[in-house]
Design a protein around this motif. Sequence first.
Motif, PDB file in Angstrom:
ATOM      1  N   THR A 183       1.412  26.063 -26.437  1.00 11.41           N
ATOM      2  CA  THR A 183       0.326  25.109 -26.221  1.00 11.41           C
ATOM      3  C   THR A 183       0.262  24.598 -24.779  1.00 11.41           C
ATOM      4  O   THR A 183      -0.671  23.877 -24.432  1.00 11.41           O
ATOM      5  CB  THR A 183       0.495  23.907 -27.169  1.00 11.41           C
ATOM      6  N   VAL A 184       1.253  24.954 -23.965  1.00  9.86           N
ATOM      7  CA  VAL A 184       1.259  24.474 -22.570  1.00  9.86           C
ATOM      8  C   VAL A 184       0.043  24.965 -21.790  1.00  9.86           C
ATOM      9  O   VAL A 184      -0.600  24.179 -21.081  1.00  9.86           O
ATOM     10  CB  VAL A 184       2.566  24.877 -21.879  1.00  9.86           C
ATOM     11  N   PRO A 185      -0.322  26.288 -21.858  1.00 11.20           N
ATOM     12  CA  PRO A 185      -1.499  26.722 -21.092  1.00 11.20           C
ATOM     13  C   PRO A 185      -2.773  25.976 -21.472  1.00 11.20           C
ATOM     14  O   PRO A 185      -3.617  25.726 -20.601  1.00 11.20           O
ATOM     15  CB  PRO A 185      -1.609  28.218 -21.435  1.00 11.20           C
ATOM     16  N   VAL A 186      -2.914  25.617 -22.750  1.00  9.90           N
ATOM     17  CA  VAL A 186      -4.117  24.885 -23.166  1.00  9.90           C
ATOM     18  C   VAL A 186      -4.154  23.512 -22.504  1.00  9.90           C
ATOM     19  O   VAL A 186      -5.176  23.092 -21.941  1.00  9.90           O
ATOM     20  CB  VAL A 186      -4.154  24.747 -24.696  1.00  9.90           C
ATOM     21  N   ILE A 260     -10.257  12.968 -21.353  1.00 16.99           N
ATOM     22  CA  ILE A 260      -9.184  13.954 -21.367  1.00 16.99           C
ATOM     23  C   ILE A 260      -8.055  13.576 -22.321  1.00 16.99           C
ATOM     24  O   ILE A 260      -7.420  14.440 -22.929  1.00 16.99           O
ATOM     25  CB  ILE A 260      -8.644  14.152 -19.927  1.00 16.99           C
ATOM     26  N   ILE A 261      -7.782  12.277 -22.489  1.00 15.10           N
ATOM     27  CA  ILE A 261      -6.645  11.852 -23.305  1.00 15.10           C
ATOM     28  C   ILE A 261      -6.794  12.241 -24.780  1.00 15.10           C
ATOM     29  O   ILE A 261      -5.868  12.801 -25.375  1.00 15.10           O
ATOM     30  CB  ILE A 261      -6.413  10.333 -23.159  1.00 15.10           C
ATOM     31  N   PRO A 262      -7.950  11.986 -25.437  1.00 13.98           N
ATOM     32  CA  PRO A 262      -8.076  12.427 -26.844  1.00 13.98           C
ATOM     33  C   PRO A 262      -7.923  13.938 -27.009  1.00 13.98           C
ATOM     34  O   PRO A 262      -7.364  14.399 -28.018  1.00 13.98           O
ATOM     35  CB  PRO A 262      -9.492  11.964 -27.225  1.00 13.98           C
ATOM     36  N   LEU A 263      -8.415  14.709 -26.050  1.00 11.65           N
ATOM     37  CA  LEU A 263      -8.256  16.167 -26.143  1.00 11.65           C
ATOM     38  C   LEU A 263      -6.787  16.562 -26.093  1.00 11.65           C
ATOM     39  O   LEU A 263      -6.331  17.419 -26.857  1.00 11.65           O
ATOM     40  CB  LEU A 263      -9.032  16.835 -25.006  1.00 11.65           C
ATOM     41  N   LEU A 264      -6.028  15.942 -25.191  1.00 14.30           N
ATOM     42  CA  LEU A 264      -4.608  16.257 -25.097  1.00 14.30           C
ATOM     43  C   LEU A 264      -3.843  15.795 -26.345  1.00 14.30           C
ATOM     44  O   LEU A 264      -2.925  16.479 -26.797  1.00 14.30           O
ATOM     45  CB  LEU A 264      -4.026  15.598 -23.846  1.00 14.30           C
ATOM     46  N   GLY A 269      -0.827  16.764 -31.583  1.00 11.03           N
ATOM     47  CA  GLY A 269      -0.749  16.740 -33.034  1.00 11.03           C
ATOM     48  C   GLY A 269      -0.536  18.125 -33.626  1.00 11.03           C
ATOM     49  O   GLY A 269       0.276  18.307 -34.547  1.00 11.03           O
ATOM     50  N   VAL A 270      -1.234  19.118 -33.105  1.00 10.96           N
ATOM     51  CA  VAL A 270      -1.065  20.499 -33.592  1.00 10.96           C
ATOM     52  C   VAL A 270       0.347  20.988 -33.316  1.00 10.96           C
ATOM     53  O   VAL A 270       0.991  21.621 -34.172  1.00 10.96           O
ATOM     54  CB  VAL A 270      -2.114  21.413 -32.923  1.00 10.96           C
ATOM     55  N   VAL A 300       9.042  17.546 -28.721  1.00 11.28           N
ATOM     56  CA  VAL A 300       7.596  17.772 -28.660  1.00 11.28           C
ATOM     57  C   VAL A 300       6.886  16.527 -28.133  1.00 11.28           C
ATOM     58  O   VAL A 300       6.064  16.589 -27.214  1.00 11.28           O
ATOM     59  CB  VAL A 300       7.046  18.164 -30.049  1.00 11.28           C
ATOM     60  N   GLY A 301       7.223  15.371 -28.705  1.00  8.16           N
ATOM     61  CA  GLY A 301       6.624  14.138 -28.212  1.00  8.16           C
ATOM     62  C   GLY A 301       7.059  13.804 -26.800  1.00  8.16           C
ATOM     63  O   GLY A 301       6.269  13.326 -25.984  1.00  8.16           O
ATOM     64  N   MET A 302       8.333  14.087 -26.497  1.00 11.62           N
ATOM     65  CA  MET A 302       8.849  13.777 -25.161  1.00 11.62           C
ATOM     66  C   MET A 302       8.238  14.669 -24.095  1.00 11.62           C
ATOM     67  O   MET A 302       8.091  14.270 -22.935  1.00 11.62           O
ATOM     68  CB  MET A 302      10.372  13.923 -25.150  1.00 11.62           C
ATOM     69  N   ILE A 303       7.892  15.890 -24.477  1.00 10.65           N
ATOM     70  CA  ILE A 303       7.285  16.808 -23.507  1.00 10.65           C
ATOM     71  C   ILE A 303       5.810  16.490 -23.327  1.00 10.65           C
ATOM     72  O   ILE A 303       5.302  16.408 -22.210  1.00 10.65           O
ATOM     73  CB  ILE A 303       7.476  18.267 -23.955  1.00 10.65           C
TER      74      ILE A 303
END
Length: 376
Positions: A183-186, A260-264, A269-270, A300-303
């Motif tokens: 999910t990093v590239p997205v 941008i924040i809601p998109l991230l 969540g995914v 995941v949350g920390m990253i």
Amino acid sequence: MGWVMDGLESDSYDRTYGDVRLVRRIFAYFKPQWRPMLVVAAMVILDSVVSAGTPILISRGIDVVASTASSAALWVIALGVLLFYSLGWVSNYYRQTRSAEAVSNVVLKLSEDAFRAVTERDLSFYDEQPSGKIVSRVTSDTTAFGDVVMLVTNLISTLLYVLILFAALFVINVRLAMIVLATVPVIMGLALSFRGVARRVTRNARRVLAEVNALIQESISGIIVAKNFRQEAAVYEGFLKVNRRAYQVNLIRGWVMNTIIPLLETGIGVSVALVIYYGGAAQLRGLVTPGEWFLFVQTVGMIWFPMTSVASFWSQFQDGLSAAERVFSLMDAGPRVIQIASEPVKTLAGRIDFVDVHFSYTGREVVFDGFSLSVA
């Protein structure tokens, strides 16, 4: 949206700089501050290592306690976590104090250079440029410029922190690490595509702020004339017009920056859902330990929290670059009037003759048209 931007055209001396050129000029100002910045770099590395090491230590502690049920091991882990948090506090303290010292010195130097450039401009420059806009560049824009460095240090610390965590994840379980990495590239694509829009809306916000400052300064300095001719209502109406435009421009900027924040967060969540599912299945099959599964879920949350922070910082980063661009444009503005004549002075006769003098500032506003005068 174009009607909102009416009247926000760039000034005649404005220039557009590439990101690389802007960064090089910014680094040139920080070069004399290499000693405090070296301390900042060391503290950034220490803070990143400590922040990434804390969840790894907790994860290992869970496995040790689950397998040995030893209270002594629990105390050792607790003291280790306390030590890591203490080191994080110390490194963050020195990073913030040394950064503030370096940034303050750079802003001082930049303000001095900008003001020196203002004093070197010829009178034709001030005939065309409102003084309020110039003041805004020397004061507000130089201050916003200093925020860039604080954001860059936070960004570097965040990236190091993320890299260390990813290295630990790949050591523990490659498959789960690949799920997180996918999910990093997205996320990065969203953040990078956001860069151009952010620069444009922040530049417009800076321009409308300069217009507000210019109108206020010109209105106050000319308030005597306005009152003599009973033009207070006209002055106030002009302010309302500019103020409404400032509101509209900043409202659009707020919409853009907060999209941008809601998109991230959707991507976060995914990612969490996938890690919980595949990590839980792997733990049930004995492929990962409970501590390792805990580390993946926590990581995941920390990253993604730092990644989200990078995106939220991006608006301020672009705001700082836009401010730097405006200050450098003021400093790089060339003279409009260049004195090249070098006429020898003959014997003075004690009189001055102006014969058929033609003069104008802009070519349209004629000051003298065939003016002649003799002063004896």
